[in-house]
Motif scaffolding. Structure first.
Motif, PDB file in Angstrom:
ATOM      1  N   SER A 173      43.022  37.564  49.582  1.00  0.00           N
ATOM      2  CA  SER A 173      41.875  37.266  49.453  1.00  0.00           C
ATOM      3  C   SER A 173      41.488  36.309  49.921  1.00  0.00           C
ATOM      4  CB  SER A 173      40.358  38.663  49.405  1.00  0.00           C
ATOM      5  OG  SER A 173      40.364  38.270  47.821  1.00  0.00           O
ATOM      6  N   GLU A 174      41.566  35.312  49.069  1.00  0.00           N
ATOM      7  CA  GLU A 174      40.950  33.706  49.193  1.00  0.00           C
ATOM      8  C   GLU A 174      42.013  32.831  50.058  1.00  0.00           C
ATOM      9  OE1 GLU A 174      38.696  32.366  47.009  1.00  0.00           O
ATOM     10  OE2 GLU A 174      38.197  34.532  46.752  1.00  0.00           O
ATOM     11  N   LEU A 175      43.198  34.016  50.805  1.00  0.00           N
ATOM     12  CA  LEU A 175      43.890  32.876  51.505  1.00  0.00           C
ATOM     13  C   LEU A 175      42.739  32.050  52.613  1.00  0.00           C
ATOM     14  CD1 LEU A 175      46.173  31.581  52.974  1.00  0.00           C
ATOM     15  CD2 LEU A 175      46.970  33.310  54.323  1.00  0.00           C
ATOM     16  N   GLY A 176      41.816  32.481  53.156  1.00  0.00           N
ATOM     17  CA  GLY A 176      40.716  31.746  53.957  1.00  0.00           C
ATOM     18  C   GLY A 176      40.088  30.337  53.535  1.00  0.00           C
ATOM     19  N   ASN A 177      39.925  31.074  52.043  1.00  0.00           N
ATOM     20  CA  ASN A 177      38.393  29.776  50.844  1.00  0.00           C
ATOM     21  C   ASN A 177      40.370  28.894  51.320  1.00  0.00           C
ATOM     22  OD1 ASN A 177      36.187  31.248  51.022  1.00  0.00           O
ATOM     23  ND2 ASN A 177      37.485  32.399  49.397  1.00  0.00           N
ATOM     24  N   PHE A 178      41.242  29.222  50.562  1.00  0.00           N
ATOM     25  CA  PHE A 178      42.213  27.873  50.167  1.00  0.00           C
ATOM     26  C   PHE A 178      42.082  26.991  50.956  1.00  0.00           C
ATOM     27  CE2 PHE A 178      46.503  25.770  50.312  1.00  0.00           C
ATOM     28  CZ  PHE A 178      46.451  25.559  48.857  1.00  0.00           C
ATOM     29  N   ILE A 179      42.448  27.360  52.517  1.00  0.00           N
ATOM     30  CA  ILE A 179      42.207  26.248  53.995  1.00  0.00           C
ATOM     31  C   ILE A 179      41.490  26.286  54.182  1.00  0.00           C
ATOM     32  CG2 ILE A 179      44.163  28.240  54.574  1.00  0.00           C
ATOM     33  CD1 ILE A 179      42.991  28.912  56.604  1.00  0.00           C
ATOM     34  N   ASP A 180      40.197  26.262  53.827  1.00  0.00           N
ATOM     35  CA  ASP A 180      39.247  25.895  54.510  1.00  0.00           C
ATOM     36  C   ASP A 180      38.336  23.992  53.560  1.00  0.00           C
ATOM     37  OD1 ASP A 180      36.314  25.558  55.239  1.00  0.00           O
ATOM     38  OD2 ASP A 180      35.555  27.353  54.362  1.00  0.00           O
ATOM     39  N   PRO A 181      38.761  23.242  54.464  1.00  0.00           N
ATOM     40  CA  PRO A 181      38.489  22.648  54.695  1.00  0.00           C
ATOM     41  C   PRO A 181      37.111  21.678  53.206  1.00  0.00           C
ATOM     42  CG  PRO A 181      39.055  21.759  56.016  1.00  0.00           C
ATOM     43  CD  PRO A 181      38.427  23.208  56.251  1.00  0.00           C
ATOM     44  N   GLU A 182      36.054  22.991  53.638  1.00  0.00           N
ATOM     45  CA  GLU A 182      34.836  22.896  53.133  1.00  0.00           C
ATOM     46  C   GLU A 182      34.462  23.744  51.519  1.00  0.00           C
ATOM     47  OE1 GLU A 182      31.906  23.507  55.478  1.00  0.00           O
ATOM     48  OE2 GLU A 182      32.492  22.427  57.035  1.00  0.00           O
ATOM     49  N   SER A 183      35.956  24.777  51.788  1.00  0.00           N
ATOM     50  CA  SER A 183      35.483  25.599  50.567  1.00  0.00           C
ATOM     51  C   SER A 183      36.836  25.001  48.665  1.00  0.00           C
ATOM     52  CB  SER A 183      36.469  26.746  50.901  1.00  0.00           C
ATOM     53  OG  SER A 183      36.679  27.498  49.973  1.00  0.00           O
ATOM     54  N   LYS A 184      35.896  24.807  47.381  1.00  0.00           N
ATOM     55  CA  LYS A 184      36.209  23.887  47.096  1.00  0.00           C
ATOM     56  C   LYS A 184      37.610  24.995  45.976  1.00  0.00           C
ATOM     57  CE  LYS A 184      34.462  21.641  42.428  1.00  0.00           C
ATOM     58  NZ  LYS A 184      33.864  20.566  41.727  1.00  0.00           N
ATOM     59  N   TYR A 185      37.164  26.047  46.506  1.00  0.00           N
ATOM     60  CA  TYR A 185      38.139  26.980  45.101  1.00  0.00           C
ATOM     61  C   TYR A 185      38.899  27.687  46.184  1.00  0.00           C
ATOM     62  CZ  TYR A 185      35.344  25.201  41.068  1.00  0.00           C
ATOM     63  OH  TYR A 185      34.885  24.221  40.225  1.00  0.00           O
ATOM     64  N   PRO A 186      40.368  28.157  46.029  1.00  0.00           N
ATOM     65  CA  PRO A 186      40.829  27.922  45.019  1.00  0.00           C
ATOM     66  C   PRO A 186      41.504  26.306  45.583  1.00  0.00           C
ATOM     67  CG  PRO A 186      42.246  29.915  45.984  1.00  0.00           C
ATOM     68  CD  PRO A 186      40.994  29.119  46.268  1.00  0.00           C
ATOM     69  N   VAL A 187      42.003  25.722  43.949  1.00  0.00           N
ATOM     70  CA  VAL A 187      42.658  24.282  44.361  1.00  0.00           C
ATOM     71  C   VAL A 187      43.710  24.739  44.001  1.00  0.00           C
ATOM     72  CG1 VAL A 187      42.640  22.617  42.934  1.00  0.00           C
ATOM     73  CG2 VAL A 187      40.743  23.856  43.797  1.00  0.00           C
ATOM     74  N   LEU A 188      44.108  25.507  42.689  1.00  0.00           N
ATOM     75  CA  LEU A 188      46.389  25.439  42.273  1.00  0.00           C
ATOM     76  C   LEU A 188      46.399  26.568  42.894  1.00  0.00           C
ATOM     77  CD1 LEU A 188      46.638  24.259  38.548  1.00  0.00           C
ATOM     78  CD2 LEU A 188      45.711  22.463  41.418  1.00  0.00           C
ATOM     79  N   VAL A 189      47.636  26.582  44.013  1.00  0.00           N
ATOM     80  CA  VAL A 189      47.917  28.212  44.287  1.00  0.00           C
ATOM     81  C   VAL A 189      49.460  27.942  44.145  1.00  0.00           C
ATOM     82  CG1 VAL A 189      47.876  29.738  46.420  1.00  0.00           C
ATOM     83  CG2 VAL A 189      46.181  28.069  46.528  1.00  0.00           C
ATOM     84  N   THR A 190      49.890  29.478  43.566  1.00  0.00           N
ATOM     85  CA  THR A 190      51.075  29.969  43.037  1.00  0.00           C
ATOM     86  C   THR A 190      51.246  30.976  44.392  1.00  0.00           C
ATOM     87  OG1 THR A 190      50.857  31.512  41.587  1.00  0.00           O
ATOM     88  CG2 THR A 190      51.173  29.073  41.153  1.00  0.00           C
ATOM     89  N   THR A 191      52.709  30.414  44.944  1.00  0.00           N
ATOM     90  CA  THR A 191      53.178  31.739  46.448  1.00  0.00           C
ATOM     91  C   THR A 191      55.050  31.998  46.176  1.00  0.00           C
ATOM     92  OG1 THR A 191      53.454  32.374  48.551  1.00  0.00           O
ATOM     93  CG2 THR A 191      53.925  29.956  48.212  1.00  0.00           C
ATOM     94  N   SER A 192      55.658  32.177  46.868  1.00  0.00           N
ATOM     95  CA  SER A 192      56.984  32.090  47.107  1.00  0.00           C
ATOM     96  C   SER A 192      57.225  31.157  48.086  1.00  0.00           C
ATOM     97  CB  SER A 192      57.650  33.456  46.404  1.00  0.00           C
ATOM     98  OG  SER A 192      57.942  34.213  47.587  1.00  0.00           O
ATOM     99  N   ARG A 193      57.237  32.101  49.458  1.00  0.00           N
ATOM    100  CA  ARG A 193      58.008  32.151  50.057  1.00  0.00           C
ATOM    101  C   ARG A 193      57.501  30.948  51.046  1.00  0.00           C
ATOM    102  NH1 ARG A 193      63.106  31.969  50.566  1.00  0.00           N
ATOM    103  NH2 ARG A 193      62.806  31.643  52.684  1.00  0.00           N
ATOM    104  N   LEU A 194      57.874  29.678  52.358  1.00  0.00           N
ATOM    105  CA  LEU A 194      57.224  28.976  52.732  1.00  0.00           C
ATOM    106  C   LEU A 194      57.549  29.334  54.180  1.00  0.00           C
ATOM    107  CD1 LEU A 194      55.154  27.101  53.591  1.00  0.00           C
ATOM    108  CD2 LEU A 194      56.911  25.320  53.529  1.00  0.00           C
ATOM    109  N   LEU A 195      57.009  30.173  55.167  1.00  0.00           N
ATOM    110  CA  LEU A 195      58.107  30.481  56.383  1.00  0.00           C
ATOM    111  C   LEU A 195      57.296  29.261  57.405  1.00  0.00           C
ATOM    112  CD1 LEU A 195      57.338  34.545  56.602  1.00  0.00           C
ATOM    113  CD2 LEU A 195      59.048  32.920  55.892  1.00  0.00           C
TER     114      LEU A 195
END
Length: 808
Positions: A489-511
């Motif tokens: 649910s925090e994906l949108g905030n991570f990609i938003d240039p105006e959103s400070k958090y989250p900062v460090l994101v761990t994931t597995s696959r890069l499609l």
């Protein structure tokens, strides 16, 4: 009028432009002057970022907007009429322009790049410049365009009035594609690097064909909802009510301008396709599936669509047995355009097999060279366990007491079949060190792990390393995977240039496609990447420039050796630096990446966008957990690009010496320059402008050296004197005795300033405004102690001469 005294601009205004207007070229719609078509390459040197000079044509002539057919390179009248031709031809090749001219105001040299002229290059008088109709007639003969094809080619681009227009390579792609389709080519592949605007290019192609009536029903296919939704409300928005999404779910989405739009849908509740629309955007998954009842595209006749555009066709759509491929083959009568950043999936599966060779290509290397894409640094970190492998001692048990199989485990095993937590903790520590050393712990960062379980352990290790910032906000570190609803649910905030958090994101696959995190400056690889296609996609995630946040480059940290793909001949965009960290070294590369010289055509701009996706929650592996095994960093090498674009190994000291030797051919040459330059700071500023900042080298040598001594020592092997030693020598010679008490106090304070801070701008009167001078009087009062300003300046010159009197 004496043309010899006129500038190049004067020649353009008084002679070339009038000649064009007289020949029938419209000044408002067909003539553009001083057209900048590249931005200039971004050059990264440590924390200093500059742009090289972009390419600019003096004139581009358009038969219709965004259909360029002629280029003119102008020179002043001191040059001959054809002196600009070679530069003009270089620009014309880039811009795909057939007719090329050079002029100095006396006449024109005309070079015809088509195959229809008997003479390639001829002289024309100033009165005989060809008209638009004459050049277009030549163009049509060359391209073998009949009247019907010509009408399609001349269909206008979409113009929203904002001034936005296609970049030069987008124009090339659009015009080439329109021409090919007008001539009945039905399978087209466009290869454009990630971040170069494939969707906008596709929109302009579709718009022109649709408006020309050449293609009336169009399908745009992708495999990610976000790609379809963003395309609907942004690039494809001008299609308006003629467009709908092949979906049963109505959705409200936010556009780039922050307004909201309800997406129109073309599937009813019973999954029946509404055939009233002209432009359809859809997911492969929404109109097909493994079961026959899911293949709703079969409701339509095979000739229903005139044009199909397939976004990111490098993946499953190219596979012969793919359900996605089934859609393309069902609608085989339609013209089909494939868009991709990587034209080949593997040596066994190729979309070139389906579409044919690319009609147009614009590579990562070209995008970086033109300045439209961000360059990147690579940091290679080798862990001893990865290099040497891990073999458990006899009888070694796992966390559950089970004996571990006796064999050598390597990077293919780590975190997939065998887990060593100390390795994970070491990586988290090194990443945290990098962020701390960079001075910005809020760089948005994405770490790619082997699987979701590995991503969970990496999240925990990062939390422990960054406990202070996690205490401030628990979302500082998060895992975004398919089995973690809160993280997803925090994906949108991570990609938003105006959103400070989250900062460090761990994931597995890069499609290969997903959502752009435009401000992400750091990509970390802690999983193997076997495919060159996938590796190119990973690098491509960070290549978007984000000027508002001063993101002009990004960093890729590799713990798994994935960057060995750089050595592959198929890789086309080398990093600006490769740094391999040694044991106990800082993870941040040293300042040795000052490998380029700042030229007079560069502009300093500052002194990173991967895509992420939510994985399957089904990634489960039976793993062996091993405790009591240590891990450490192993090996170091610094590589940078030389002036020829080759990777070389070079220390900061070697680089500095090479630059200084180019600037000062001998010690005597340097000494004469230093002595004759009244303002010593000017020499330091000139070196900095050429890409050589002396401060990092002073830090490396570890002495309080004056720039003078640093240059003498590094470039000419002279024994260095510290600033204190130079200041003490001046005091011993008592050079201030001829001045009054207060004047001597001013000179002594200046000498102390030099000793403490290394000031080489002693002759700048503004220094008298700071401590301790502000307590001694105003600058005017202090200068009066020397009798006059001229006497004060003479005293400063004598002080500087005394400082550098002894060279040995």
């Amino acid at each position: 009028m004496n043309k010899g005294v006129l500038t190049e601009r004067d020649v353009c205004t008084k002679f070339i432009t009038p000649a064009l207007k007289k020949s029938g070229w419209d000044i408002h719609s067909q003539i553009r002057e001083e057209v900048s078509f590249t931005k200039g390459r971004i050059i990264v040197r440590g924390k200093l970022i500059s742009r090289g000079k972009g390419k600019r044509a003096d004139y581009i002539l358009y038969y219709k907007p965004n259909i360029p057919i002629a280029l003119i390179e102008a020179k002043d009248n001191k040059h001959s009429v054809g002196d600009g031709m070679q530069q003009a031809l270089d620009y014309a090749c880039t811009l795909d322009i057939p007719f090329v001219f050079s002029s100095n105001g006396d006449g024109f040299v005309f070079h015809d790049r088509t195959t229809i002229s008997t003479e390639k290059e001829v002289y024309l008088s100033i009165e005989d410049f060809p008209s638009p109709a004459q050049l277009w007639s030549k163009y049509c003969i060359w391209k073998d365009l009949n009247q019907e094809v010509e009408q399609i080619i001349l269909q206008d681009y979409y113009d929203d009035g904002s001034g936005k227009c296609p970049r030069y390579y987008q124009c090339n792609a659009i015009n080439t594609t329109i021409e090919a389709i007008a001539k009945n080519q039905n399978r087209i592949l466009l290869v454009m690097a990630t971040g170069t605007g494939k969707t906008y290019t596709a929109f302009q192609i579709i718009w022109r064909l649709w408006k020309a009536g050449q293609k009336k029903r169009i399908l745009y296919l992708a495999d990610r909802n976000i790609l379809i939704d963003q395309t609907l409300v942004n690039d494809f928005r001008p299609f308006g009510s003629a467009m709908a999404k092949l979906s049963t779910d109505s959705k409200t989405i936010e556009r780039q301008d922050k307004t909201e739009t309800v997406l129109p849908t073309a599937l009813g509740n019973k999954r029946r396709i509404d055939t009233a629309y002209e432009i359809y955007l859809g997911l492969y998954q929404a109109i097909t599936g493994p079961e026959e009842c899911q293949k709703i595209f079969r409701e339509l006749s095979p000739d229903f669509f005139d044009l199909i555009v397939i976004d990111e066709c490098h993946r499953g759509s190219a596979e012969k047995d793919s359900a996605w491929r089934e859609i393309l083959e069902y609608f085989s009568p339609a013209t089909q355009i494939g868009l991709t950043a990587t034209p080949k999936e593997t040596k066994y599966v190729s979309n070139i097999d389906y579409f044919g060779k690319p009609l147009f290509s614009y590579s990562l290397k070209q995008g970086i060279q033109d300045g439209f894409l961000a360059p990147y640094k690579v940091i290679k970190v080798h862990i001893d366990l990865d290099v040497q492998g891990y073999r458990p001692e006899k009888g070694k048990g796992d966390r559950n007491g089970n004996e571990i199989e006796d064999r050598i485990y390597n990077t293919k095993d780590f975190d997939r079949t065998l887990v060593i937590d100390e390795r994970t903790k070491l990586i988290a520590k090194k990443i945290t060190e990098f962020l701390k050393e960079s001075g910005d712990r809020f760089q948005k960062t994405i770490l790619f792990c082997v699987d979701t379980e590995h991503a969970a352990r990496m999240r925990q290790a990062l939390i422990n390393e960054n406990a202070d910032l996690v205490q401030e906000n628990r979302r500082y570190v998060m895992r975004i995977t398919g089995d973690d609803g809160e993280g997803a649910s925090e994906l949108g905030n991570f990609i938003d240039p105006e959103s400070k958090y989250p900062v460090l994101v761990t994931t597995s696959r890069l499609l290969s496609t997903g959502v752009d995190a435009q401000t992400c400056r750091l990509i970390v690889l802690d999983r193997p990447v076997g495919s060159m296609t996938e590796f190119k996609q990973i690098v491509g995630r960070g290549t978007r420039i984000h000027t508002d946040t001063k993101k002009f480059y990004f960093t890729l940290i590799d713990f798994r050796g994935a960057t060995s793909h750089f050595a592959d001949k198929d890789f086309d965009g080398e990093p600006v630096q490769i740094y391999e960290s040694n044991k106990d070294d800082l993870i941040t590369p040293p300042a040795a990446d000052d490998e380029f010289i700042i030229g007079q055509d560069e502009v300093i701009v500052d002194g990173q966008s991967p895509k992420i996706t939510i994985e399957d929650a089904s990634e489960k592996h039976s793993k062996i957990y091993v405790d009591g095994v240590t891990a450490s960093i192993f090996a170091e090498r610094v590589e940078c690009l030389d002036e020829n674009g080759k990777l070389i190994t070079e220390t900061l000291r070697d680089f500095t010496k090479k630059v200084l030797k180019k600037r000062f051919v001998s010690l005597d040459n340097f000494l004469n320059t230093w002595k004759s330059t009244e303002r010593k700071q000017a020499i330091i500023e000139e070196l900095a402008h050429e890409g050589l900042c002396l401060d990092p080298l002073i830090d490396e040598i570890g002495k309080d050296l004056d720039p003078f001594d640093l240059i003498c020592h590094v470039a000419f092997d002279q024994p260095p004197r510290t600033r204190r030693e130079r200041a003490e020598n001046v005091r011993k010679r008592d050079v201030f005795t001829k001045y009054g008490t207060q004047a001597r106090a001013v000179l002594e304070a200046l000498l102390q300033k030099y000793q403490d801070h290394g000031m080489v701008c002693l002759n700048d009167p503004r220094v008298l405004q700071i401590m301790p001078f502000d307590k001694m009087g105003t600058p005017v009062q202090l200068i009066k102690q020397f009798g006059s300003r001229a006497n004060y300046e003479l005293a400063i010159q004598e002080l500087q001469s005394a400082l550098y009197q002894e060279i040995a």
